[in-house]
Write a protein that holds these residues in place. Structure first.
Motif, PDB file in Angstrom:
ATOM      1  N   ARG A 470       0.331  -0.830  -0.263  1.00 35.45           N
ATOM      2  CA  ARG A 470      -0.013  -0.251   0.206  1.00 35.45           C
ATOM      3  C   ARG A 470       1.187   1.242   0.173  1.00 35.45           C
ATOM      4  NH1 ARG A 470      -3.857   1.326   4.689  1.00 35.45           N
ATOM      5  NH2 ARG A 470      -1.797   0.802   6.250  1.00 35.45           N
ATOM      6  N   HIS A 471       2.249   0.999   0.398  1.00 33.75           N
ATOM      7  CA  HIS A 471       2.788   2.505   0.898  1.00 33.75           C
ATOM      8  C   HIS A 471       3.242   2.291  -0.622  1.00 33.75           C
ATOM      9  CE1 HIS A 471       6.076   5.088   1.822  1.00 33.75           C
ATOM     10  NE2 HIS A 471       6.941   3.640   0.959  1.00 33.75           N
ATOM     11  N   PHE A 472       3.935   1.730  -1.010  1.00 34.40           N
ATOM     12  CA  PHE A 472       4.746   1.880  -2.377  1.00 34.40           C
ATOM     13  C   PHE A 472       3.255   1.886  -4.008  1.00 34.40           C
ATOM     14  CE2 PHE A 472       8.308  -0.229  -0.342  1.00 34.40           C
ATOM     15  CZ  PHE A 472       9.052   0.523  -0.633  1.00 34.40           C
ATOM     16  N   GLY A 473       2.526   1.826  -3.650  1.00 35.34           N
ATOM     17  CA  GLY A 473       1.348   2.087  -4.197  1.00 35.34           C
ATOM     18  C   GLY A 473       2.028   1.748  -5.716  1.00 35.34           C
ATOM     19  N   ASN A 474       1.367   2.545  -6.780  1.00 35.76           N
ATOM     20  CA  ASN A 474       1.236   2.397  -8.108  1.00 35.76           C
ATOM     21  C   ASN A 474       2.866   1.729  -8.057  1.00 35.76           C
ATOM     22  OD1 ASN A 474       2.224   4.700  -8.316  1.00 35.76           O
ATOM     23  ND2 ASN A 474       0.647   5.207  -9.830  1.00 35.76           N
ATOM     24  N   ARG A 475       3.776   1.584  -7.378  1.00 38.38           N
ATOM     25  CA  ARG A 475       5.423   1.768  -7.602  1.00 38.38           C
ATOM     26  C   ARG A 475       5.272   0.559  -7.230  1.00 38.38           C
ATOM     27  NH1 ARG A 475       6.701   7.438  -7.507  1.00 38.38           N
ATOM     28  NH2 ARG A 475       4.965   8.203  -7.898  1.00 38.38           N
ATOM     29  N   TYR A 476       4.662  -0.455  -7.072  1.00 39.60           N
ATOM     30  CA  TYR A 476       4.818  -1.417  -6.028  1.00 39.60           C
ATOM     31  C   TYR A 476       5.428  -2.802  -7.277  1.00 39.60           C
ATOM     32  CZ  TYR A 476       5.237  -5.503  -2.752  1.00 39.60           C
ATOM     33  OH  TYR A 476       5.135  -6.937  -2.381  1.00 39.60           O
ATOM     34  N   ALA A 477       5.006  -2.811  -7.755  1.00 46.99           N
ATOM     35  CA  ALA A 477       5.317  -4.133  -9.316  1.00 46.99           C
ATOM     36  C   ALA A 477       6.319  -3.284  -9.585  1.00 46.99           C
ATOM     37  CB  ALA A 477       4.117  -3.836 -10.578  1.00 46.99           C
ATOM     38  N   ASP A 478       6.799  -2.390 -10.201  1.00 45.34           N
ATOM     39  CA  ASP A 478       7.933  -2.412 -10.279  1.00 45.34           C
ATOM     40  C   ASP A 478       8.656  -2.852  -9.911  1.00 45.34           C
ATOM     41  OD1 ASP A 478       6.834  -1.671 -13.033  1.00 45.34           O
ATOM     42  OD2 ASP A 478       7.029   0.745 -12.731  1.00 45.34           O
ATOM     43  N   PHE A 479       8.702  -2.097  -8.294  1.00 44.67           N
ATOM     44  CA  PHE A 479       9.615  -2.825  -7.631  1.00 44.67           C
ATOM     45  C   PHE A 479       9.925  -4.227  -7.156  1.00 44.67           C
ATOM     46  CE2 PHE A 479      10.811  -1.254  -2.820  1.00 44.67           C
ATOM     47  CZ  PHE A 479      12.511  -1.780  -2.522  1.00 44.67           C
ATOM     48  N   CYS A 480       9.051  -4.711  -7.334  1.00 43.08           N
ATOM     49  CA  CYS A 480       8.322  -6.378  -6.565  1.00 43.08           C
ATOM     50  C   CYS A 480      10.059  -6.859  -9.087  1.00 43.08           C
ATOM     51  CB  CYS A 480       7.733  -7.121  -7.448  1.00 43.08           C
ATOM     52  SG  CYS A 480       6.862  -6.706  -5.983  1.00 43.08           S
ATOM     53  N   ASN A 481       9.595  -6.077  -9.302  1.00 38.52           N
ATOM     54  CA  ASN A 481      10.319  -6.698 -10.712  1.00 38.52           C
ATOM     55  C   ASN A 481      11.401  -6.180 -10.509  1.00 38.52           C
ATOM     56  OD1 ASN A 481       7.436  -8.009 -11.914  1.00 38.52           O
ATOM     57  ND2 ASN A 481       7.027  -5.690 -13.079  1.00 38.52           N
ATOM     58  N   ALA A 482      11.334  -5.564 -10.363  1.00 35.13           N
ATOM     59  CA  ALA A 482      12.850  -5.130 -10.150  1.00 35.13           C
ATOM     60  C   ALA A 482      13.841  -6.381  -8.997  1.00 35.13           C
ATOM     61  CB  ALA A 482      13.168  -4.169  -9.174  1.00 35.13           C
ATOM     62  N   LYS A 483      13.464  -6.616  -8.144  1.00 25.03           N
ATOM     63  CA  LYS A 483      13.579  -7.248  -7.068  1.00 25.03           C
ATOM     64  C   LYS A 483      13.822  -8.542  -7.638  1.00 25.03           C
ATOM     65  CE  LYS A 483      14.314  -8.515  -2.419  1.00 25.03           C
ATOM     66  NZ  LYS A 483      16.016  -8.062  -1.595  1.00 25.03           N
ATOM     67  N   ARG A 484      13.241  -9.074  -8.205  1.00 26.15           N
ATOM     68  CA  ARG A 484      13.242 -10.699  -8.705  1.00 26.15           C
ATOM     69  C   ARG A 484      14.561 -10.278  -9.670  1.00 26.15           C
ATOM     70  NH1 ARG A 484       7.179 -10.643  -8.327  1.00 26.15           N
ATOM     71  NH2 ARG A 484       7.219  -8.920 -10.469  1.00 26.15           N
ATOM     72  N   ARG A 485      14.181  -9.204 -10.534  1.00 27.58           N
ATOM     73  CA  ARG A 485      15.733  -9.283 -11.601  1.00 27.58           C
ATOM     74  C   ARG A 485      17.156  -9.502 -11.415  1.00 27.58           C
ATOM     75  NH1 ARG A 485      16.563  -5.133 -16.441  1.00 27.58           N
ATOM     76  NH2 ARG A 485      17.810  -6.460 -18.025  1.00 27.58           N
ATOM     77  N   TYR A 486      16.924  -8.841  -9.704  1.00 24.66           N
ATOM     78  CA  TYR A 486      18.757  -8.379  -9.876  1.00 24.66           C
ATOM     79  C   TYR A 486      18.791  -8.760  -8.328  1.00 24.66           C
ATOM     80  CZ  TYR A 486      18.681  -4.816 -13.285  1.00 24.66           C
ATOM     81  OH  TYR A 486      18.386  -4.424 -14.463  1.00 24.66           O
ATOM     82  N   ASP A 487      17.720  -9.166  -7.648  1.00 24.81           N
ATOM     83  CA  ASP A 487      18.202 -10.295  -6.015  1.00 24.81           C
ATOM     84  C   ASP A 487      16.830 -11.424  -6.297  1.00 24.81           C
ATOM     85  OD1 ASP A 487      18.723 -10.665  -4.307  1.00 24.81           O
ATOM     86  OD2 ASP A 487      17.891  -9.978  -2.855  1.00 24.81           O
ATOM     87  N   PRO A 488      16.957 -11.755  -7.219  1.00 22.53           N
ATOM     88  CA  PRO A 488      16.185 -13.632  -7.673  1.00 22.53           C
ATOM     89  C   PRO A 488      16.378 -14.436  -6.437  1.00 22.53           C
ATOM     90  CG  PRO A 488      18.459 -13.630  -9.227  1.00 22.53           C
ATOM     91  CD  PRO A 488      18.589 -12.412  -8.186  1.00 22.53           C
ATOM     92  N   ALA A 489      17.474 -14.301  -4.972  1.00 21.49           N
ATOM     93  CA  ALA A 489      17.913 -15.146  -4.404  1.00 21.49           C
ATOM     94  C   ALA A 489      17.118 -15.169  -3.251  1.00 21.49           C
ATOM     95  CB  ALA A 489      18.988 -15.718  -4.189  1.00 21.49           C
ATOM     96  N   GLY A 490      17.311 -13.399  -3.323  1.00 20.40           N
ATOM     97  CA  GLY A 490      16.960 -12.727  -1.702  1.00 20.40           C
ATOM     98  C   GLY A 490      17.537 -12.298  -0.705  1.00 20.40           C
ATOM     99  N   ILE A 491      18.743 -12.289  -1.351  1.00 21.83           N
ATOM    100  CA  ILE A 491      19.744 -12.797   0.002  1.00 21.83           C
ATOM    101  C   ILE A 491      20.217 -10.900   0.584  1.00 21.83           C
ATOM    102  CG2 ILE A 491      20.815 -14.091  -0.914  1.00 21.83           C
ATOM    103  CD1 ILE A 491      23.026 -12.495  -2.506  1.00 21.83           C
ATOM    104  N   LEU A 492      19.883  -9.652  -0.453  1.00 21.31           N
ATOM    105  CA  LEU A 492      19.776  -9.027   0.050  1.00 21.31           C
ATOM    106  C   LEU A 492      19.293  -7.720   1.444  1.00 21.31           C
ATOM    107  CD1 LEU A 492      20.814  -7.387  -3.871  1.00 21.31           C
ATOM    108  CD2 LEU A 492      22.746  -7.986  -1.666  1.00 21.31           C
TER     109      LEU A 492
END
Length: 500
Positions: A470-492
């Motif tokens: 809710r905080h990130f609103g319409n930016r959240y989807a892009d944020f999630c996509n960047a997370k999956r692309r640049y930190d797919p293992a979720g280590i950061l």
């Protein structure tokens, strides 16, 4: 805040200390560091630590330094190792090592003054329990200071950059109020100060960044090169990469500043005058504060305005003409510009001497829509007492949201917003820190209902992934996509808790 994968404090501080000097790898089976003596006979595979230009430290003394942060509110955040990088390549190697061995990793600014160096996250945001903490002081080189930009490593502080730039007649246009913060850490959350009304956040002055992504790649990102990474790394809380270098804008510096401190007993007059001088662009610096009345019976406001100059000082009366402050209480100072931007140093010295600095700090930092500022400030006045500040203070002042360009620095949906920055320094021995955290939560919920957003620093208990969405609103989807692309293992940087 804790991690189910984190070892006990006794295990970390007792078991690792004896083997610190000879750690050579990570035992995948036992999930512990292995010494040279143990590696040959260890049960399970030992993944060798790559050769480093710096050091990987596992002694109790090193781990203790990284087992708390500035807020001093969270427990069980001891890392298993501390990387003091001797080069950017060390970070590349250790991110790859962490990813291969399912370890978490995060940068830690370790900024401050003198020997008082610490993570300046407030609620465990930079913590990496059971993982690898990167001491950003290992990257503290000012690479260059040019005519319009400076290139710095992530561990450089704003104080260091400012002094280097001033030696060449320049200054960063947007800086935090406390100058002894690492640039890399600041850019991960935004960086707000009294020039936000004119220049935006510190991240809005960044031309490009070098980032080690969660996939272990060192890449450059800007608004035109890998813009998805650029937009997710700035104000992204360390979720897509570790910022190791930044190119930031600098501008010609003015030698002096006239500072007007104007007092208001009437909230409506304070808000109207604050928005008036903002709209007219009268001042380079504009800040403000909600403070206790002299008899401690209630609240009043102070508007702080700064006019910078070189040579002849500006005429004072026209600058504050038409304002409805209590003019008899106005204080006007003329000082060197550097003295002004380092003005908090003396106050920090007082907080340390009076034993406030090391207390828990339940801070609350919000962005309020201007149309609801009066309503929320009335709510805050009813909630807060002098004891809720302790030795701290409460900043509140307007700025134009159009000045904030980075997508993840989400703002209220209005052209003008107000910072509400409750910077508590509780009295030593304060018994109700938990009550202050609960108060933060109440105020946050009320603010969100009015259309507010939060700044990534501060302590708001119980934030869920749904609330972050809710905080990130319409930016959240892009944020999630960047997370999956640049930190797919979720280590950061697990401490932010944006996604889990």
């Amino acid at each position: 805040m804790s991690s189910s994968n984190a070892p006990s404090r006794r295990r970390v501080l007792g078991g690792i200390a004896a083997t610190a000097a000879t750690v050579v790898g990570w035992n995948v089976a036992t999930q512990t560091w292995a010494t040279a003596a143990e590696a040959g006979s260890a049960r399970g595979y030992v993944a060798p630590v790559p050769p480093l230009d710096g050091t990987l430290r596992t002694s109790a003394a090193d781990l203790v330094q990284f087992s708390k942060d500035f807020g001093n509110l969270v427990k069980d955040i001891v890392p298993w190792a501390v990387l003091v990088p001797g080069s950017v390549n060390d970070i590349v190697k250790m991110v790859n090592f962490a990813r291969s061995n399912n370890l978490k990793i995060a940068a830690n600014g370790r900024s401050g003054t003198g020997d008082d160096l610490e993570s300046h996250s407030n609620y465990g945001q930079a913590a990496v329990p059971g993982g690898i903490s990167i001491d950003s002081r290992g990257l503290s080189k000012i690479v260059s200071v040019g005519s319009t930009t400076a290139v710095v490593e992530a561990g450089v502080t704003w104080a260091q950059l400012t002094d280097a730039a001033m030696a060449k007649g320049k200054t960063p246009p947007a800086m935090p109020d406390y100058m002894h913060l690492s640039i890399g850490g600041t850019l991960s959350v935004g960086g707000i100060g009294g020039t936000v009304g004119k220049y935006g956040l510190a991240v809005d002055t960044v031309e490009s960044i070098d980032v080690v992504t969660g996939t272990g790649q060192l890449v450059t990102a800007s608004a035109t090169v890998r813009p998805d990474l650029f937009n997710a790394a700035l104000v992204g809380g360390g979720q897509v990469g570790i910022i190791v270098r930044a190119t930031v804008r600098i501008a010609p510096v003015k030698e002096r500043i006239v500072v007007f401190s104007l007092v208001y007993d009437d909230m409506a007059a304070y808000l109207a005058d604050s928005e008036k001088v903002l709209a007219e662009g009268r001042f380079e610096v504009q800040a403000g504060e909600m403070l206790r009345t002299p008899d401690d019976a209630g609240w009043r406001f102070k508007l702080e305005l700064g006019a910078v100059y070189t040579g002849t000082a500006p005429a004072r009366d026209p600058l504050i003409a038409g304002l409805r402050d209590v003019r008899a209480e106005a204080v006007i100072d003329d000082m060197p510009f550097r003295d002004y931007i380092f003005r908090f140093d003396a106050y920090v010295d007082y907080l340390k001497e009076a034993d406030y600095w090391d207390q828990p700090k339940p801070w609350l930092s919000l962005f309020l829509p201007a149309s609801k500022a009066k309503q929320f400030l009335h709510l805050a006045q009813a909630e807060l007492t002098a004891n809720d500040l302790g030795g701290g203070f409460l900043l509140t002042y307007p700025y134009r949201t159009s000045k904030l360009k980075r997508p993840l620095g989400v703002q209220p949906n209005e052209s003008v917003a107000y910072l509400f920055d409750l910077l508590r320094f509780p009295h030593p021995g304060e018994p109700d820190i938990q009550g202050m955290l609960e108060q933060n939560r109440r105020l946050y919920d009320k603010a969100v209902a009015l259309g507010a957003k939060r700044y990534l620093v501060g302590a708001i208990p119980g934030m869920t992934p749904a609330e972050w969405k809710r905080h990130f609103g319409n930016r959240y989807a892009d944020f999630c996509n960047a997370k999956r692309r640049y930190d797919p293992a979720g280590i950061l940087t697990p401490g932010q808790g944006f996604f889990a």
